[in-house]
Each structure stands twice: as C-alpha cells, then as structure tokens.
Scaffold this active site. Structure first.
Site, PDB file in Angstrom:
ATOM      1  N   SER A 151      53.054  17.599  30.215  1.00  0.00           N
ATOM      2  CA  SER A 151      53.979  18.037  29.016  1.00  0.00           C
ATOM      3  C   SER A 151      55.152  19.302  29.607  1.00  0.00           C
ATOM      4  O   SER A 151      56.448  19.524  29.405  1.00  0.00           O
ATOM      5  CB  SER A 151      54.180  19.447  27.730  1.00  0.00           C
ATOM      6  OG  SER A 151      52.789  20.517  28.292  1.00  0.00           O
TER       7      SER A 151
ATOM      8  N   ASP B 219      53.097  31.665  25.909  1.00  0.00           N
ATOM      9  CA  ASP B 219      53.317  30.674  26.176  1.00  0.00           C
ATOM     10  C   ASP B 219      53.632  30.674  28.031  1.00  0.00           C
ATOM     11  O   ASP B 219      54.705  31.249  28.046  1.00  0.00           O
ATOM     12  CB  ASP B 219      54.362  28.866  25.336  1.00  0.00           C
ATOM     13  CG  ASP B 219      54.214  27.943  26.480  1.00  0.00           C
ATOM     14  OD1 ASP B 219      53.321  27.988  28.134  1.00  0.00           O
ATOM     15  OD2 ASP B 219      55.168  26.877  26.983  1.00  0.00           O
TER      16      ASP B 219
ATOM     17  N   HIS C 115      54.457  26.979  30.295  1.00  0.00           N
ATOM     18  CA  HIS C 115      56.003  25.768  30.051  1.00  0.00           C
ATOM     19  C   HIS C 115      57.255  26.435  30.737  1.00  0.00           C
ATOM     20  O   HIS C 115      56.894  27.798  31.057  1.00  0.00           O
ATOM     21  CB  HIS C 115      56.298  25.160  28.708  1.00  0.00           C
ATOM     22  CG  HIS C 115      55.127  24.183  28.256  1.00  0.00           C
ATOM     23  ND1 HIS C 115      54.391  25.022  28.029  1.00  0.00           N
ATOM     24  CD2 HIS C 115      55.319  22.906  29.227  1.00  0.00           C
ATOM     25  CE1 HIS C 115      53.477  23.654  28.066  1.00  0.00           C
ATOM     26  NE2 HIS C 115      54.110  22.454  28.115  1.00  0.00           N
TER      27      HIS C 115
END
Length: 426
Positions: free
Chosen positions: A145, A389, A392
């Site tokens: 991702s 997170d 990312h």
C-alpha cells in the site's frame, strides 16, 4: 522495534553463516526506531553506485542555471513558500486513509518544505513533461500500500493536465488496477504484492486462524511476475509486511520463521526474508525473456512510531522535519535498506548480460527525516477504532518528492538513450 534473541546451535553453522552474510550483525546494541541525536551526524547508509547509472545521481539545475550532476538523494528539507502541487479538492482520487485534510489535520506546516539536494536544485514536478516522456508507455507499481500511496501521489501530480480513464478498478483492493491517460496513450497500473514472493495466509505449521503468512522465499508471486512483459517501467517496492510473524519456506520445506516461537525452528530477523524476497523478485524479472523495460527499486521508507508499536498506542505527533544531524537509521531499518541494496547490486550486474537496467529511487534518508508527514489519526474520523498510521504519507505531502525523483531519473534515462534533453512544456 526489538528483534528477537537468537540461539543458533552448532549444527546450524551454515544457517548462521547465511544470516551473518545477509544482515548486519544483530549482537550490536539496538537503537530505537526513532532516535534523536544531539552531537552526532546522520549515519550514511551504504550506497550502490553503478557507473553511468541513474540509480545514484541525476541531472539537475544548479543555482546559476547551468546543468550539473549531483546526488539528488543526499540533502535536507528546507522551507518553501509555494503552495502544494494539489489539494484534496483539486485532486478527487485521494484515498481516505491518506486524505489528511479531509479528516481535519489542523496543521499545514508539513506542506511547507521541499527536498533540497546538496549542491544543486531539484526541479519542480512538470506534469506535461512527465506525460510526454511516458507517451505510448506502460508503468506499473509492484508492492504494497505504500507503493500505491506513491501511485496516487503521481496521479494527483498529473491531474492538473489530465485525469485517467479507469480501465480496471475491481471491488477487491488486492486485485490489479489499470488506468489509461488517453491523450498520451500512457497506461498506469498497480499489482498488489506486499511480499513479492508467493504467500499463503494461515500457514499449516501454526494454529488455525492465526493469520500468519507462509512465505515461499524462492517462488515469485505470479500475480505480478508473469504479467510484466508488456511494461516499460516497473517501480518495485516492499517493506512493512516483513516485521510481522512469518514462516519461511524454500524448495517447499520449512527453513525458519519470523517471531513464530516454535521449538527447533530458527527465528530470523525481518531482513532475512526481506533480502530473499528481493533476490527472488529481481531473479523473476531477469528471467522474463520478453521483458525489455527498466526496473526502479524504491527503497525502504521508515515508519515513525513513537511511544509504542503500531498496535500498542504508537503515534507520530511531530510537526516538522528533522535535520540531518538529528537522525540516524537504527539497525532494524539499516538492515532492511542494506538487504535491498545488496540485491539490486546483484541484479544490476546480471542485468548487463541481458541489456536490462535496474535503477534505485533512494528515498530512505529523505523520508527518515519526515516524521511529520504521516496521517497519524487523520486518516479516519474521530471515534473510529483504528490505530494511528505512521507508515503511509499524507496526500499532498512529502511523498510527492518521490515522483520528483522519478521524473529526474526518467529525464536522465531519456538523455542517455537519445542524447537529447527532455522538452519542457509549460
């Protein structure tokens, strides 16, 4: 991140030798994932420099306007006054988990920095120029991702010129994505392959329902490795799935694991499986007789969890970049970086016999300095039961620099191939 202690019996001396050759010795004292330094300089990771290769440097513009050569991956983050290339209003395709503006991130200072290589300037991203270079070409992102994070950054950077036609965007997140920029006949794709090699969930050697993957380290994942022949460019990456619990297989036999805790099964650090996976991935590319493109390795992008691991309350609350003198790669991240670089060096050497090129988009040091660029809790609505997170990157954000790097490398590749500078279109 703490690595498990290792006890390797004498009869497994061969295994020990392999481990020592593939990973930086783990008996040295570990530093935390994010380590601030007061009186030391940043540890410079080992570099692979292929003579004449875009993996180490790129043509940029110096302050006096003359064309020069410098290492675009060595430098620091400096303040900028310009607005970001796009926002979540001007680019409508940003996925929620990296759409930090949508979910109310209050500070915008993380957008007020640009990457400045030592000794030269990195050109701003020119979407028209990029699309001209890739006219009639096909590019695929292969990985996890974070790779798709870069792909979405690229799509937003190009959105000021053209939005693509969705050729294939299945309901299943893990299936291939295909887009077409019709004006330029440019195909952009993404193949989901977080381990690069064959992976089977719920490994038979662990309790049912554990979710632990079994990795066949010598078998490439066919979801990408058999489908690359038609592509002109591959952006290959992986990383953040390897520190989890894993079982390792070669030739169909269990050879070890990562944090499995099973008696008489050798427990390896993440870099062991990681290096083996890249070895197999590069070997798969070299083995495709009809593949004639260029492979770009995007190096490991460190996370910035502080105060705990990703599932134990860790967060990334910082509001500005580190200076180069404030940060160093800890041993865990340095192991991962070195594993990639060791294997791409082998691929470059073997690729010469096939006429195949392997380049490196070396983002590791630049992104180590950006703890402020992650979504943290701004990738979802308040009250949703989700972890922070710190892996990312917000869009827009520092990840946009990866595609600035990519454009510079494309431009140099074009100069090397044709002897002509890429035409700048305003």
């Amino acid at each position: 991140m703490k690595l498990p202690s290792m006890e390797i019996p004498l009869e497994k001396a061969v295994v020990t030798l392999i481990l020592l050759l593939t990973c930086i010795p783990l008996l040295l004292k570990k530093s935390p994932v994010v380590k601030e330094l007061k009186k030391t300089t940043m540890m410079t990771p080992p570099r692979v420099i292929e003579k004449g290769s875009s993996s180490s440097s790129s043509a940029t513009t110096s302050k006096n306007g003359n064309s020069t050569k410098c290492d675009i991956f060595t430098g620091g983050w400096v303040p900028k006054e310009e607005a970001p290339y796009y926002t979540n209003r001007s680019c409508s395709i940003i996925h929620d988990h990296v759409n930090c503006m949508k979910f109310g991130r209050p500070d915008m200072d993380f957008l007020k920095w640009r990457w400045k290589p030592d000794g030269c300037e990195l050109n701003i991203f020119n979407a028209s120029q990029f699309l001209e270079i890739v006219r009639d070409k096909k590019l695929v992102f292969v990985g996890d991702s974070v790779g798709r994070n870069q792909m979405q950054s690229l799509m937003c950077l190009l959105s000021g010129v053209e939005y693509p036609i969705v050729v294939s965007f299945p309901d299943d997140y893990y299936k291939p994505w295909f887009y077409l920029y019709k004006t330029y006949n440019f195909t952009l794709a993404s193949f989901w392959a977080p381990f690069l090699v064959k992976a089977e969930q719920d490994d038979p050697n662990v309790p049912s329902g554990s979710g632990i993957f079994g990795l066949h380290l010598d078998v490439p994942d066919e979801s990408w490795s058999t489908k690359i022949d038609e592509f002109d460019y591959i952006i290959l990456s992986a990383g953040h799935w390897f520190p989890r619990q894993l079982m390792y297989y070669e030739n169909g036999h269990l050879i070890g694991c990562r944090k499995c805790g099973i008696k008489n099964v050798t427990d390896y650090p993440p870099c062991y499986g990681y290096q083996r996976a890249f070895h197999t991935g590069f070997k798969a590319i070299l083995g495709r007789k009809n593949f004639k493109g260029v492979t770009y390795l995007r190096t490991f992008s460190p996370g910035h969890f502080e105060g705990g691991e990703w599932n134990k309350g860790g967060n990334c609350p910082r509001k500005k970049p580190f200076r180069s003198s404030e940060m160093t790669l800890d041993w865990d991240n340095l192991d991962m970086y070195s594993a990639q670089m060791n294997e791409v060096k082998v691929a470059q050497q073997e690729g010469r016999d096939r006429g195949l090129k392997f380049r490196v988009i070396d983002v590791t040091r630049a992104m180590l300095l950006r703890p402020d660029g992650h979504p943290s809790r701004y990738g979802h609505w308040p009250g949703e039961n989700r972890t922070n997170d710190c892996v990312h990157w917000c869009l827009p954000g520092p990840i946009d620099s990866w595609n600035e790097f990519l454009l510079e490398m494309f431009k140099e590749e074009r100069v090397n191939a044709t002897g002509k500078e890429a035409r700048v279109l305003e």
